[in-house]
Design a protein around this motif. Structure first.
Motif, PDB file in Angstrom:
ATOM      1  N   THR A  63      66.557 -29.066 -31.049  1.00  0.00           N
ATOM      2  CA  THR A  63      65.798 -29.841 -30.061  1.00  0.00           C
ATOM      3  C   THR A  63      64.417 -30.173 -30.588  1.00  0.00           C
ATOM      4  N   ASP A 100      72.674 -35.154 -35.927  1.00  0.00           N
ATOM      5  CA  ASP A 100      72.532 -33.916 -35.168  1.00  0.00           C
ATOM      6  C   ASP A 100      73.665 -32.989 -35.625  1.00  0.00           C
ATOM      7  N   GLN A 141      76.426 -28.835 -33.992  1.00  0.00           N
ATOM      8  CA  GLN A 141      77.804 -28.359 -33.838  1.00  0.00           C
ATOM      9  C   GLN A 141      78.627 -28.462 -35.113  1.00  0.00           C
ATOM     10  N   SER A 158      70.357 -25.792 -35.529  1.00  0.00           N
ATOM     11  CA  SER A 158      69.758 -24.574 -34.961  1.00  0.00           C
ATOM     12  C   SER A 158      70.370 -23.357 -35.631  1.00  0.00           C
ATOM     13  N   LYS A 212      73.249 -21.207 -33.639  1.00  0.00           N
ATOM     14  CA  LYS A 212      74.649 -21.649 -33.560  1.00  0.00           C
ATOM     15  C   LYS A 212      75.389 -21.363 -34.866  1.00  0.00           C
TER      16      LYS A 212
HETATM   17  N1  PMP Z   1      72.879 -31.044 -30.105  1.00  0.00           N
HETATM   18  C1  PMP Z   1      74.099 -30.561 -29.859  1.00  0.00           C
HETATM   19  C2  PMP Z   1      75.301 -31.383 -30.244  1.00  0.00           C
HETATM   20  C3  PMP Z   1      74.246 -29.302 -29.270  1.00  0.00           C
HETATM   21  O1  PMP Z   1      75.455 -28.819 -29.015  1.00  0.00           O
HETATM   22  C4  PMP Z   1      73.083 -28.560 -28.930  1.00  0.00           C
HETATM   23  C5  PMP Z   1      73.185 -27.185 -28.277  1.00  0.00           C
HETATM   24  N2  PMP Z   1      74.106 -27.097 -27.255  1.00  0.00           N
HETATM   25  C6  PMP Z   1      71.843 -29.108 -29.215  1.00  0.00           C
HETATM   26  C7  PMP Z   1      71.779 -30.351 -29.801  1.00  0.00           C
HETATM   27  C8  PMP Z   1      70.575 -28.395 -28.873  1.00  0.00           C
HETATM   28  O2  PMP Z   1      70.413 -27.243 -29.627  1.00  0.00           O
HETATM   29  P1  PMP Z   1      69.215 -26.227 -29.316  1.00  0.00           P
HETATM   30  O3  PMP Z   1      69.286 -25.961 -27.856  1.00  0.00           O
HETATM   31  O4  PMP Z   1      69.549 -25.049 -30.151  1.00  0.00           O
HETATM   32  O5  PMP Z   1      67.948 -26.890 -29.718  1.00  0.00           O
END
Ligand code: PMP
Length: 404
Positions: free
Chosen positions: A94, A199, A202, A222, A225
């Motif tokens: 994010t 991004d 995932q 991140s 994940k």
């Molecule tokens: N992009 C995608 C495709 C995600 O699945 C997520 C987390 N669910 C995010 C962005 C955001 O990640 P974070 O909350 O770790 O910043």
């Protein structure tokens, strides 16, 4: 070979019991569990080398700086970035997207310009662009999806124009599991001289990532994940862009000199890393990436594919089952609804069986609306999950069906 029972021993939390039943953790797309090596690395770092980094003359500070910068090298190797200075530590996906949306917007966007994202995006890859659009008078365009949940590439090409400043798409949909053909998307955008942000939140836990092979201009993910600690993430950016972008935040670390009148910014990557960085988290992330490298991303991908196909086949035997996302290339995520049963009820009842799944809009409300529902149940698998756990999930779902 891939021995899942041995691997499970590396994850202490998997021994947890929930309501007296063994935990079946199937919420991996929200966050992954941590192997002992990551947990131990964090304890080790706090126990042996905690000191604020960079510019410290004393021994401990130099050791901590070394560990943090070594972690940057591990990230560079893991995603095959050309230069170490192209790796910026952020708080997560994010923050990385917000950084690019702000700084890229400042450097390159004028009123009337357009940003192309997709209908699949997580709020993290949508709201920052909406904020930029509002601030700078830009328009957002959305790559549509087909009935399988795949991006429509012909429509994508038609969205590109001389007004398009940037394309920002997810590599893997957190709702549908679709693996998008990002290499092709990048090539098509580059043919029009348009940079692309991927991004990777995932994709990084499941797929081998090579940012040079993809030719991504920005790639974000991140740590939490990808089996690392929370609170840290990565922005990869091509040097040619990072040099042009203004800083996102001001403060310590990102400066080379400061007077009352003016500041000279530090070189990249530090220009984008204001304040004390998470120098403990970075070493935890490095431990996680080393762990994955030792397991082998190809082995992980093959095993998770096996889980996905087994689960899909078993799901289809359940009455009233509707699966959302049937892309030809899918990651180990299944979003579904049991006809006539609220997603929340399904999630609550599974929880009572010790099974953790996610329910709701999965931070992708616009996509959920396109699917014509209020939310889904999402089971997402990691390499420490087993076919027996999937059997328990399927038995649990059959029980839910019989109760309604
Ligand atoms: N992009 C995608 C495709 C995600 O699945 C997520 C987390 N669910 C995010 C962005 C955001 O990640 P974070 O909350 O770790 O910043």
């Amino acid at each position: 070979m891939f021995n899942v029972q041995n691997i499970r021993k590396d994850f202490p939390i998997l021994k947890t019991e929930i309501y007296g039943k063994p935990l079946i953790y199937l919420d991996n797309a929200a966050t992954s569990q941590k192997p002992s090596c990551v947990i131990e690395q964090i304890t080790h770092a706090y126990t042996t080398l905690n000191a604020n980094i960079h510019r410290g003359v004393h021994y401990l500070s130099q050791q901590a700086t070394q560990a943090h910068e070594d972690a940057r090298k591990t990230v560079q190797r893991f995603i095959n970035a050309r230069h170490l200075r192209e790796i910026i530590f952020t708080r997560g996906t994010t923050e990385a997207i917000n950084l690019v949306a702000f700084s890229f917007g400042e450097a390159f966007c004028r009123p009337g310009d357009e940003i192309v994202i997709s209908e699949q995006e997580h709020h993290s890859n949508m709201v920052p662009w909406q904020m930029l659009a509002q601030r700078k008078g830009l328009t957002l365009k959305f790559i549509p999806i087909n009935e399988k949940g795949e991006l429509k590439l012909e429509a994508f090409e038609k969205l590109l124009s001389e007004k398009t400043r940037l394309v920002s798409v997810t590599h893997v949909s957190n709702v549908l599991g679709t693996i998008n053909p990002v290499k092709e998307i990048i090539a098509k955008a580059h043919a029009e001289n348009i940079p692309v942000l991927i991004d990777g939140a995932q994709s990084i836990p499941h797929l081998h990532i090579d940012v040079q092979d993809l030719d991504a201009d920005f790639f974000v993910f991140s740590s939490h994940k990808v089996y690392g600690p929370t609170g840290i993430g990565v922005l990869y950016g091509k040097e040619k862009y990072l040099r042009e972008l203004p800083p996102y935040q001001g403060g310590g670390e990102m400066i080379s000199s400061v007077s009352f009148e003016k500041t000279v910014y530090n070189d990249i990557p530090f220009k984008f890393e204001a304040g004390t960085p998470d120098y403990i988290g970075s070493t935890g992330l490095a431990a996680a990436l080393d762990y994955l490298t030792a397991l082998g991303l190809e082995n992980i991908e093959a095993y998770e594919n096996e889980l996905l196909h087994y689960a899909t086949q078993e799901f289809l035997k359940i009455d009233r089952m509707r699966i959302f996302g049937t892309a030809d290339r899918k990651s180990s995520v299944i979003s579904f609804l049991l006809d006539g049963i609220h997603h929340y009820d399904t999630g609550m009842l599974l929880d009572k069986l010790g099974i953790a799944v996610r329910t709701g809009h999965h931070c992708a409300e616009p996509l959920i609306h396109i699917l014509g529902v209020e939310g889904t149940v999402r089971a997402s698998f990691a390499f420490y999950n087993t076919k027996e756990e999937i059997d328990s999930l399927v038995a649990g779902l059959k029980r839910v069906v019989s109760m309604f």
